[in-house]
Design a protein around this motif. Structure first.
Motif, PDB file in Angstrom:
ATOM      1  N   GLY A 165      -2.942   5.348   4.969  1.00  0.00           N
ATOM      2  CA  GLY A 165      -1.666   4.968   5.271  1.00  0.00           C
ATOM      3  C   GLY A 165      -0.857   5.496   6.256  1.00  0.00           C
ATOM      4  N   SER A 166       0.597   5.211   6.248  1.00  0.00           N
ATOM      5  CA  SER A 166       0.988   5.472   8.055  1.00  0.00           C
ATOM      6  C   SER A 166       1.850   7.152   6.947  1.00  0.00           C
ATOM      7  CB  SER A 166       2.421   4.560   8.448  1.00  0.00           C
ATOM      8  OG  SER A 166       1.929   3.571   8.576  1.00  0.00           O
ATOM      9  N   ALA A 198       4.018   7.667   4.273  1.00  0.00           N
ATOM     10  CA  ALA A 198       4.104   6.687   3.564  1.00  0.00           C
ATOM     11  C   ALA A 198       4.361   6.642   1.799  1.00  0.00           C
ATOM     12  CB  ALA A 198       3.159   5.328   3.973  1.00  0.00           C
ATOM     13  N   SER A 222       1.683   1.324   1.895  1.00  0.00           N
ATOM     14  CA  SER A 222       2.510   0.778   2.033  1.00  0.00           C
ATOM     15  C   SER A 222       3.735   1.120   2.402  1.00  0.00           C
ATOM     16  CB  SER A 222       2.117  -0.519   2.721  1.00  0.00           C
ATOM     17  OG  SER A 222       0.946  -0.475   3.639  1.00  0.00           O
ATOM     18  N   SER A 253       2.828  -3.366   8.693  1.00  0.00           N
ATOM     19  CA  SER A 253       1.155  -2.329   8.087  1.00  0.00           C
ATOM     20  C   SER A 253       0.082  -2.081   8.860  1.00  0.00           C
ATOM     21  CB  SER A 253       1.619  -2.694   6.378  1.00  0.00           C
ATOM     22  OG  SER A 253       0.728  -1.749   6.030  1.00  0.00           O
ATOM     23  N   SER A 297      -2.003   0.694   7.679  1.00  0.00           N
ATOM     24  CA  SER A 297      -2.670   0.690   6.653  1.00  0.00           C
ATOM     25  C   SER A 297      -3.565  -0.650   6.498  1.00  0.00           C
ATOM     26  CB  SER A 297      -2.149   1.148   5.432  1.00  0.00           C
ATOM     27  OG  SER A 297      -1.619   0.592   5.029  1.00  0.00           O
TER      28      SER A 297
END
Length: 773
Positions: A43-44, A47, A196, A205, A207
């Motif tokens: 993930g970012s 997140a 996300s 997104s 990811s």
């Protein structure tokens, strides 16, 4: 105990602990070759990845904050341990009565029950490897969390995807993080958990995009939507959770994490789970049962168990193959040396046998990419050396002027009646010497190849050489010295072969004599016969058909008073013959042959004019009157009258010109050869060619035989005895068999890896016996 309600029953529940055991086994040896099933969280940055993990664990054990917090991969094993569990609970560790505890792999058996201490240990271990400048490190941290209220899972928490470097981060921090994430999600046995936030457009997104690039079919991707409670007023996530925006094959699950203020206030995760359930029932009543942290835990548990079930057969095969490979590798490193004397003799014998086998072409490992050993020596003999000799022309470096000059020099002050034998020998020896250099080069090439065989004499010997580097150096020195000691006698023999050919020019050689006898056909042309008849007359002039007399220029000599004396050598035998009253025809016609007969004059045919003259002189013991008159006529003539009767300017000989004014070397350039000179050159050329080919054939056969006898076969016969006499010494054995440090380290690593693989195979076999599928 909110998760215990979702525990699955049955034997498949045993699969996740099996993978955890395998994870433990391979973490001890740091092996990445075995791709174990695990859940990878992607993930970012910010997140909510770590929040999702803490919700599954039920405890705040991970570092939290703003910006990049997770800077090393964290392999987290959630292990369900009921009170009656005697596998993981131990009285020695004091975990018999504990409900929850944690252990780090790098701290060995230390038990953590303080979650703040766990968090601090993660931060300290991260700073130790990755530094304190917000950089990342690919080395993972392994953490086990034992609890009576968790589902057995194996998860990997990774650094969040970022775009811009902050603080002291390197400029390529984005590329480093992507490479690190790909290293884990490229594992085909992993499940990708793409996280996300709900308050960000799903189309952006990072990811999900990365998961789709790695897993285009979506067979191992599960999406998690966080921060459902932070969406804008008037919006909801129904379309997202139902998969109508971006479909995900394994499903999309929404969760609500603790906010940063909740973390600061140390809000209990159990209370957060209750608030999450209330929010979902109020906001998404139709989807409440298929979202939330408890449903996510049960889904991950189910996916991981089924994934393990599908991967386990292939995993067992992989483990067995690697165990066999490491067993072979360990055998190649050899066992510890017990009897050094025997080991040294075995290595020497093995090396000598391998070296000789490579020379003879009987090695077990036949090279297919290039020629080596005996095959290369054969190529040197018959291709390199043979072709080099074939390219040497018999007359290379010789011109007609050189040949003519050699003929004149070999006669000294005497004019040439026939082609002198000395000139042929001088010229052919000069050409034979040109065969010596390629012959010595052949010896050098064979020596280089035998030196190169040391490095290509078998993989088994190479492993022993790598294991004992000092012994390897000594063996190379001994073989090199042995080869070097054989170079002088081999070169001397090759030089002697050429010297032997130069020592005696065997003109009676059958092949040469037959060729030389055929040279007579060169003189069958009418022009050459006429030229020969003029040159072989016994008197000073020849009576032609019109009665004009032509003096013979090559037989003109000068007296002290300047008068010309023609054919004095021919007169003397005639006078002697008349005084003795005997037939002098054989000697009068051919005085040069009678006085100094050579092999070259014997093989040349007798001119036809001379045979007629001999037949004409045979009946009478006294010379004919015409001959006597012709012999006295030219003596009373002047030099000027003789010059007027000469047919060509090259035959003019003037006694008036002083000899010391002639150039030191008569220059022959700038004029055409006459018929006799051309014939003489052709005779010498053909003789040189014939004899040169004979000698070249002999050298081409003798040099390889000499090299084989003096160099190759000698080394084969004496290599082992030379190695034993030079190396088998009691005071040097310990030094020679001192093992290389990196070989000992590799043996240790291979043994540990083999032990881990054998234990892994045993663990998998025990699971397969439960027949969970």
């Amino acid at each position: 105990m909110f998760i215990s309600d979702y525990l699955l029953t049955g034997k498949m529940e045993n699969l996740i602990p099996v993978i955890n055991k395998l994870q433990d086994v391979f973490n001890t040896v740091g092996a990445d070759a075995i791709q174990l099933p695990q859940i990878v969280i992607v993930g970012s940055q910010s997140a909510g990845k770590s929040s999702v993990i803490e919700s599954l664990v039920g405890r705040s054990i991970l570092p939290r904050g703003v910006g990049i917090v997770t800077r090393r991969p964290l392999i987290l094993q959630l292990i369900y341990t009921p009170k009656d569990d005697r596998v993981h609970r131990s009285a020695e560790k004091g975990t018999i009565d504990l409900d929850e505890w944690a252990e780090f792999l790098h701290t060995k058996d230390k038990v953590y029950t303080d979650w703040d201490a766990v968090r601090k240990e993660i931060e300290a271990e991260t700073d130790r490897m990755a530094g304190s400048n917000k950089g990342i490190c690919p080395e993972p941290i392994s953490l086990k969390f034992y609890s009576v209220s968790v589902l057995s899972l194996t998860m990997v928490d990774l650094p969040g995807l970022t775009k811009v470097a902050v603080g002291d981060q390197p400029d390529d921090i984005e590329i480093q993080i992507r490479n690190l994430i790909e290293q884990f999600i490229l594992n085909p046995n992993s499940i990708i958990l793409a996280v996300s936030p709900a308050n960000v457009d799903m189309a952006t997104s990072e990811s999900l995009k990365m998961a789709r690039d790695i897993d285009p079919d979506g067979r191992r991707t599960l999406a998690v939507i966080t921060k459902l409670d932070l969406m804008d007023a008037g919006t909801d996530a129904i379309d997202i959770l139902c998969g109508r925006v971006i479909p995900v094959k394994l499903g999309i699950i929404g969760v609500i994490n603790r906010s940063q203020q909740d973390i600061i206030d140390k809000k209990d995760i159990k209370e957060a789970i209750k608030d999450e359930t209330s929010f979902l029932q109020r906001k998404y009543p139709t989807l409440a049962t298929r979202n939330g942290t408890p449903y996510l835990a049960k889904t991950l548990n189910r996916l991981l168990m089924h994934h393990i079930r599908d991967c386990l057969p292939q995993l067992k095969t992989r483990v067995n193959v690697m165990a066999s490979q490491f067993q072979t590798l360990l055998n190649s490193y050899g066992q510890d040396v017990t009897d050094k004397n025997t080991t040294l003799l075995q290595i020497i014998t093995k090396f000598a046998s391998s070296y000789v086998a490579t020379l003879d072409g009987t090695s077990r490992n036949i090279e297919t990419s290039e020629l080596c050993g005996g095959a290369r020596i054969c190529y040197i003999f018959h291709e390199t050396f043979g072709r080099t000799l074939d390219t040497i022309h018999p007359l290379a470096g010789l011109t007609s002027t050189d040949i003519l000059t050699a003929i004149r020099n070999s006669n000294g002050p005497r004019p040439a009646l026939f082609v002198p034998e000395v000139s042929f020998e001088l010229l052919v020896k000069r050409q034979i010497r040109r065969l010596e250099e390629p012959s010595l080069r052949c010896v050098e090439l064979v020596h280089e190849e035998m030196q190169r065989i040391i490095q290509h004499c078998g993989n088994e010997v190479q492993q022993e050489m790598l294991r004992f580097p000092k012994l390897h150096e000594k063996i190379i020195d001994v073989v090199t010295n042995l080869l070097r000691s054989r170079l002088p006698p081999t070169n001397s023999m090759v030089e002697n072969i050429v010297s032997i050919e130069l020592a005696y020019i065997n003109t009676k050689h059958p092949d040469f004599y037959n060729d030389a006898a055929s040279i007579g056909s060169m003189l069958k042309s009418p022009e050459l016969e006429t030229d020969s008849k003029y040159q072989m007359r016994p008197r000073g002039s020849v009576t032609q058909g019109n009665g004009e007399r032509r003096p013979r220029p090559h037989s003109v000599h000068f007296t002290q008073n300047g008068e010309v004396d023609s054919d004095k050598e021919n007169h003397a035998p005639a006078v002697v013959g008349s005084r003795a009253g005997t037939t002098a025809a054989p000697t009068r016609g051919r005085p040069a042959r009678g006085e100094a007969s050579t092999w070259l004059s014997n093989i040349l045919p007798t001119p036809r004019g001379e045979e007629e003259e001999d037949a004409r002189r045979t009946p009478s013991p006294n010379p004919p009157p015409t001959t006597g008159g012709a012999s006295n006529g030219p003596q009373n003539k002047s030099v000027t009258s003789i010059q007027d009767q000469e047919s060509g300017p090259q035959n003019v000989i003037s006694p008036v010109k002083p000899v010391n004014l002639l150039p030191e070397i008569p220059m022959q350039s700038g004029r055409m050869l006459n018929q006799r000179e051309q014939r003489d050159c052709e005779v010498i050329e053909r003789l040189i060619k014939s004899y040169f080919y004979i000698v070249r054939k002999s050298i081409q056969d003798s040099v390889p035989k000499s090299v084989m006898h003096f160099l190759v076969n000698y080394v084969k016969d004496n290599l082992q005895s030379e190695l034993v006499s030079s190396l088998y010494k009691q005071d040097q054995i310990d030094l020679l068999l001192s093992e290389s440090e990196h070989i000992g380290q590799r043996r240790k690593e291979a043994a540990e890896m083999l032990d881990a693989l054998q234990r892994a195979s045993q663990i998998i076999s025990e699971v397969r016996e439960t027949h969970v599928w």
